[in-house]
Design a protein around this motif. Structure first.
Motif, short mmCIF file in Angstrom:
data_model
loop_
_atom_site.label_atom_id
_atom_site.label_comp_id
_atom_site.label_asym_id
_atom_site.label_seq_id
_atom_site.Cartn_x
_atom_site.Cartn_y
_atom_site.Cartn_z
N VAL A 71 -53.96 82.95 -74.27
CA VAL A 71 -52.90 84.04 -73.79
C VAL A 71 -53.53 85.25 -74.81
O VAL A 71 -53.87 85.38 -75.81
N THR A 72 -53.55 86.48 -74.32
CA THR A 72 -54.15 87.62 -74.85
C THR A 72 -53.17 89.01 -74.49
O THR A 72 -52.78 89.00 -73.23
N ALA A 94 -53.36 85.25 -69.27
CA ALA A 94 -53.17 83.88 -69.39
C ALA A 94 -54.23 82.73 -68.80
O ALA A 94 -54.54 82.92 -67.66
N CYS A 95 -54.83 82.02 -69.70
CA CYS A 95 -55.78 81.17 -69.06
C CYS A 95 -55.31 79.56 -69.28
O CYS A 95 -54.97 79.26 -70.21
N VAL A 96 -55.57 79.05 -68.16
CA VAL A 96 -55.29 77.40 -68.05
C VAL A 96 -56.63 76.78 -68.38
O VAL A 96 -57.74 77.00 -67.82
N PRO A 97 -56.37 75.75 -69.27
CA PRO A 97 -57.47 74.89 -69.61
C PRO A 97 -58.21 74.06 -68.51
O PRO A 97 -57.65 73.75 -67.47
N SER A 98 -59.46 73.91 -68.53
CA SER A 98 -60.11 73.41 -67.29
C SER A 98 -59.82 72.07 -67.03
O SER A 98 -60.00 71.37 -66.06
N GLN A 99 -59.42 71.18 -68.23
CA GLN A 99 -59.11 69.94 -67.94
C GLN A 99 -57.68 69.64 -67.20
O GLN A 99 -57.41 68.50 -66.84
N VAL A 100 -57.01 70.93 -67.15
CA VAL A 100 -56.00 70.78 -66.18
C VAL A 100 -56.19 70.45 -64.77
O VAL A 100 -56.99 71.27 -64.05
N SER A 101 -55.78 69.42 -64.03
CA SER A 101 -56.13 69.13 -62.83
C SER A 101 -54.91 69.80 -61.70
O SER A 101 -53.69 69.80 -62.23
N GLY A 102 -55.26 70.35 -60.78
CA GLY A 102 -54.22 71.12 -59.92
C GLY A 102 -53.75 72.39 -60.52
O GLY A 102 -54.89 73.17 -60.98
N THR A 103 -52.84 72.80 -60.79
CA THR A 103 -52.24 74.11 -61.22
C THR A 103 -51.27 73.96 -62.31
O THR A 103 -50.67 73.11 -62.43
N ALA A 104 -51.16 75.18 -62.98
CA ALA A 104 -50.28 75.32 -63.89
C ALA A 104 -49.41 76.64 -63.65
O ALA A 104 -49.82 77.55 -63.21
N PRO A 134 -52.36 95.76 -61.66
CA PRO A 134 -51.57 95.08 -60.78
C PRO A 134 -50.67 94.80 -61.61
O PRO A 134 -50.41 94.26 -62.81
N SER A 135 -49.12 94.79 -60.91
CA SER A 135 -47.80 94.33 -61.83
C SER A 135 -47.67 92.88 -61.87
O SER A 135 -48.31 92.30 -60.64
N PHE A 136 -46.96 92.18 -62.56
CA PHE A 136 -46.61 90.83 -62.36
C PHE A 136 -45.55 90.42 -61.48
O PHE A 136 -44.49 90.57 -61.74
N TRP A 137 -46.08 90.35 -60.39
CA TRP A 137 -45.02 89.86 -59.31
C TRP A 137 -45.63 89.03 -58.08
O TRP A 137 -46.67 89.18 -57.65
N PRO A 138 -45.02 87.92 -57.90
CA PRO A 138 -43.53 87.41 -58.43
C PRO A 138 -43.85 86.84 -59.88
O PRO A 138 -44.94 86.84 -60.32
N PRO A 139 -42.59 86.65 -60.32
CA PRO A 139 -42.36 86.55 -61.88
C PRO A 139 -43.11 85.12 -62.18
O PRO A 139 -43.21 84.84 -63.52
N LYS A 144 -55.18 77.57 -61.20
CA LYS A 144 -55.67 76.50 -61.13
C LYS A 144 -56.27 76.41 -62.58
O LYS A 144 -56.68 77.31 -63.38
N GLY A 145 -56.64 74.88 -63.08
CA GLY A 145 -57.22 74.73 -64.24
C GLY A 145 -58.53 75.41 -64.29
O GLY A 145 -59.41 75.23 -63.21
N GLY A 146 -58.75 75.93 -65.38
CA GLY A 146 -60.19 76.69 -65.68
C GLY A 146 -60.06 78.18 -65.26
O GLY A 146 -61.03 78.96 -65.63
N ASP A 147 -59.16 78.61 -64.51
CA ASP A 147 -58.72 79.95 -64.28
C ASP A 147 -57.95 80.70 -65.11
O ASP A 147 -57.15 80.15 -65.96
N CYS A 148 -57.99 82.27 -65.04
CA CYS A 148 -57.06 82.90 -65.70
C CYS A 148 -56.53 83.84 -64.78
O CYS A 148 -56.68 84.01 -63.71
N TYR A 149 -55.28 84.21 -65.26
CA TYR A 149 -54.54 85.45 -64.65
C TYR A 149 -54.11 86.48 -65.34
O TYR A 149 -53.76 86.33 -66.60
N ARG A 150 -54.52 87.87 -64.97
CA ARG A 150 -54.26 88.88 -65.80
C ARG A 150 -53.43 89.77 -64.86
O ARG A 150 -53.54 90.08 -63.68
#
Length: 182
Positions: A71-72, A94-104, A134-139, A144-150
């Motif tokens: 997280v940053t 927020a970045c999800v680790p690549s070892q997560v299968s599916g989504t977080a 971009p604003s954070f919507w929906p909350p 996906k594992g290995g991806d980030c959301y900003r």
């Protein structure tokens, strides 16, 4: 000398010879034995200590979470909506680790601002979003594992009270702070 005295004088040397005689000292043997031991050390895994910080991190610093995600907080803006001067925003990732299968799920509610008196200000509950893009919507966001959301998290702050830190918390007890410029 009488017989008794003579017998005593003859008996004394015989007694002394029997009592005073010492056995010859037997030599002491010294035995030296060399023992070779092999020790095998097996490392026992120890839990990683929770990082201790002496204070909040600087904006732009990435923190690694226990599960491997990161997280940053990149930026903080005050008065992001002219019609509501209490609206503030933090640019987070927020970045999800690549070892997560599916989504977080990444939650907006994990973020808050704090003032110098340790009051906490949470994400705004309005259904409209100010012009921060971009604003954070929906909350809640599925990542996906290995991806980030900003995105920008909109916080219902207090225009009259300067915010000192941006805070991330999660359900595992993690608490991370970033210092906001004053």
């Amino acid at each position: 000398m009488n017989k008794r005295s003579l017998a005593l004088w003859l008996a004394i040397p015989a007694l002394l010879a029997g009592c005073s005689g010492t056995a010859a000292a037997s030599p002491t043997a010294t035995v030296t034995q060399t023992v070779t031991a092999t020790v095998t050390v097996t490392a026992t895994p120890t839990p990683s200590p929770t990082p201790t910080r002496s204070g909040p991190m600087a904006l732009g610093t990435t923190a690694t979470l226990a599960g491997g995600g990161t997280v940053t907080v990149f930026e903080h803006r005050k008065s992001v909506e002219p019609q509501d001067p209490n609206q503030e925003a933090i640019d987070i990732q927020a970045c999800v680790p690549s070892q997560v299968s599916g989504t977080a799920t990444v939650y907006e509610r994990s973020w808050s601002l704090r003032d110098g008196a340790n009051h906490s200000y949470n994400p705004a509950s309005t259904t409209w979003r100010p012009s921060v893009n971009p604003s954070f919507w929906p909350p809640e966001q599925q990542v996906k594992g290995g991806d980030c959301y900003r995105a920008w998290v909109i916080i219902e702050g207090s225009n009259a009270t300067p915010m000192t830190t941006a805070r991330y918390t999660d359900d595992k007890g993690t608490i991370l702070d970033w210092a906001l410029p004053q």
